[in-house]
Design a protein around this motif. Structure first.
Motif, PDB file in Angstrom:
ATOM      1  N   THR A 214       0.836  -1.199   0.000  1.00 27.73           N
ATOM      2  CA  THR A 214       0.000   0.000   0.000  1.00 27.73           C
ATOM      3  C   THR A 214       0.869   1.245   0.000  1.00 27.73           C
ATOM      4  O   THR A 214       1.907   1.279   0.652  1.00 27.73           O
ATOM      5  N   GLY A 215       0.446   2.233  -0.719  1.00 24.16           N
ATOM      6  CA  GLY A 215       1.137   3.524  -0.697  1.00 24.16           C
ATOM      7  C   GLY A 215       1.070   4.228  -2.038  1.00 24.16           C
ATOM      8  O   GLY A 215       1.331   3.618  -3.075  1.00 24.16           O
ATOM      9  N   GLU A 217       3.080   6.313  -3.070  1.00 23.20           N
ATOM     10  CA  GLU A 217       4.428   6.539  -3.597  1.00 23.20           C
ATOM     11  C   GLU A 217       4.968   5.335  -4.363  1.00 23.20           C
ATOM     12  O   GLU A 217       6.029   5.407  -4.965  1.00 23.20           O
ATOM     13  N   ASP A 257      -3.542   4.909  -1.506  1.00 23.64           N
ATOM     14  CA  ASP A 257      -3.961   5.333  -0.169  1.00 23.64           C
ATOM     15  C   ASP A 257      -5.378   5.897  -0.175  1.00 23.64           C
ATOM     16  O   ASP A 257      -5.614   7.031   0.251  1.00 23.64           O
ATOM     17  N   GLY A 280       0.998   1.534   5.729  1.00 23.26           N
ATOM     18  CA  GLY A 280      -0.308   2.072   6.105  1.00 23.26           C
ATOM     19  C   GLY A 280      -0.762   1.734   7.508  1.00 23.26           C
ATOM     20  O   GLY A 280      -1.934   1.898   7.826  1.00 23.26           O
ATOM     21  N   ASP A 287      -2.759   6.768   6.197  1.00 21.56           N
ATOM     22  CA  ASP A 287      -2.694   5.365   6.614  1.00 21.56           C
ATOM     23  C   ASP A 287      -4.087   4.767   6.662  1.00 21.56           C
ATOM     24  O   ASP A 287      -4.837   4.916   7.619  1.00 21.56           O
TER      25      ASP A 287
HETATM   26 MG    MG Z   1       2.198   4.233   3.343  1.00 23.77          MG
END
Ligand code: MG
Ligand code: AMP
Length: 443
Positions: A214-215, A217, A257, A280, A287
């Motif tokens: 997850t993210g 970025e 996210d 997260g 998060d």
């Molecule tokens: Mg993250």
């Protein structure tokens, strides 16, 4: 003092009354709670070669004798021991050679007094013979170099009856219990099953583990890297770890996210036996994993007294798996690449092994002399990346360098994790510590 976990619940009453504060728990407590959600999976019948690393779910009795017939342990001559009593190099006993028998065939001729049959290793011992004498204990070589007449043979040495014969059923007798339920299938167990003529075995099935990074970025390895982004490595580390411990990894992709993105991705993992997310779970506006879990499951958020890898989420996620509603255990690992790997080793590995029917879940650990001071100021269990090498008679562990939880190269250099207990506030260079071996390769 017994404390209760703060579970976030779909139950509105519980939800409203249970604060979503994280609680501090020990590594052992976290592991115990996690393992209580996993059961041994059901067995499956599989070709033996596909069973490597799986746990046998049946007792194996042999239906045959192994070996199935008395056979020769040597190349030589099958004969009767009574006929070679007193044989020496100067007074050989001469026997008439009635034929030859190779491995895989059965001699039609038997051995009668005063005769022998040339025999190869593994060939069934001919009727009437009770002993095999090696070529080296006969005059065969000198016969070949003189007139080549092998219609008779001189035995140069007396041997006792039964010598060089492997007896029928000597390894396994028909009906013997050969392997028991619970045994891990290694190459030798697989070979043993083959030697009994078994083509398949009943083993505990391998768990399917769905994995989600997850993210916002994160970028997939097949994409160019744009400003502000990094490549996703956790999906790969975790999937490889799952395979290494014989689970079946299924990467669900990269969750953005947002609640929608994560929810939609996790939905696709609901037919798995376990979900593992990374990232997260720490403090921060983006998060999301914990928010989803609050909506979709019964999840606890913990701060585990360990370093690296403090934040952890664990619980069950409910949703449709195939055609039915089900609850799947979810382990939310921290995002930092080293933290996610070390928390995987401590929590996901034992869960996978438990599902596979293993009873020994601890990571193989040795004792080694550490080469650096390690302070432990806040009573956490510290996992230090080390290179273990064998000294004269002891193992030594040297740090792999910077121990930041984002520095994956330090994990790549390591073959072990030194474990500094919560209770030890100061380890000194020269102290002996436990080291969990990541592998047994020595540097
Ligand atoms: Mg993250
Ligand atoms: P988070 O737990 O989401 O706050 O992430 C902690 C740190 O780990 C951040 O620096 C993230 O960029 C990094 N991180 C999270 N997920 C991954 C991933 N899949 N691969 C590499 N780094 C990650």
């Amino acid at each position: 003092m017994q404390r209760t976990i703060n579970l976030v619940s779909t139950n509105p009453i519980l939800y409203n009354t249970t604060p979503r504060a994280k609680r501090m728990i020990s590594v052992d407590e976290a592991l115990e709670k996690i393992l209580s959600h996993f059961r041994t999976l059901e067995p499956e019948q599989k070709p033996i070669l596909d069973c490597l690393g799986q746990v046998l779910a049946e007792d194996i009795h042999s239906a045959i004798d192994v070996p199935p017939l008395d056979n020769s342990a040597m190349d030589g001559y099958a004969l009767r021991a009574a006929d070679i009593q007193g044989a020496t190099e100067s007074a050989p006993r001469y026997l008439r050679v009635m034929g030859e028998v190779a491995a895989g065939s059965v001699s039609e001729t038997g051995v009668t007094p005063g005769t022998a049959i040339r025999i190869m290793t593994g060939a069934p011992v001919p009727r009437g013979a009770d002993t095999v004498v090696r070529f080296e204990d006969t005059d065969e070589v000198s016969r070949r170099s003189s007139d080549g007449d092998l219609s008779q043979i001189g035995v140069l040495r007396e041997v006792e009856e039964g010598r060089n014969i492997r007896r029928r059923g000597e390894d396994i007798a028909s009906g013997d219990l050969v392997l028991t339920h619970g045994r891990t299938m290694r190459p030798q167990e697989i070979g043993l099953l083959a030697s009994l003529g078994r083509a398949t075995a009943l083993v505990i099935r391998r768990p399917v583990v769905a994995i989600l990074a997850t993210g916002d970025e994160l970028t997939g390895v097949d994409q160019p890297l744009s400003p502000g982004k990094i490549y996703d490595s956790n999906n790969y580390t975790i999937a490889a770890e799952v395979s290494r411990y014989r689970g079946i990894p299924r990467i669900l992709g990269i969750g953005r996210d947002t609640v929608e993105s994560l929810s939609e991705k996790l939905d696709r993992g609901m037919d798995a036996d376990m979900l593992i997310t990374s990232g997260g779970v720490s403090k921060g506006d983006y998060d999301m994993v914990k928010d989803i879990l609050a909506e979709r499951g019964e999840i606890g958020f913990w701060t585990v007294r360990m370093k690296p890898g403090k934040p952890l989420a664990f619980g069950t996620m409910t949703g449709k798996g195939g055609s039915r509603e089900k609850a799947v255990p979810l382990l939310g690992l921290p995002g930092n690449p080293v933290s996610s790997m070390i928390t995987f080793e401590q929590f996901a590995r034992p869960a996978i092994l438990k599902m596979m029917g293993y009873t020994s879940l601890a990571k193989p650990t040795i004792r080694a002399i550490i080469d650096s001071d390690i302070p432990n100021r806040d009573g956490r269990r510290i996992f230090v990346r080390v290179i273990v090498s064998k000294g004269n008679d002891k193992y030594h562990a040297s740090l792999t360098g910077p121990q930041g939880s984002g520095i994956l190269t330090s994990m790549a250099r390591a073959n072990g994790l030194a474990v500094i207990p919560e209770s030890n506030s100061q380890v000194r260079a020269g102290d002996t510590v436990d080291v969990q071996m990541l592998d047994w390769r020595q540097e």
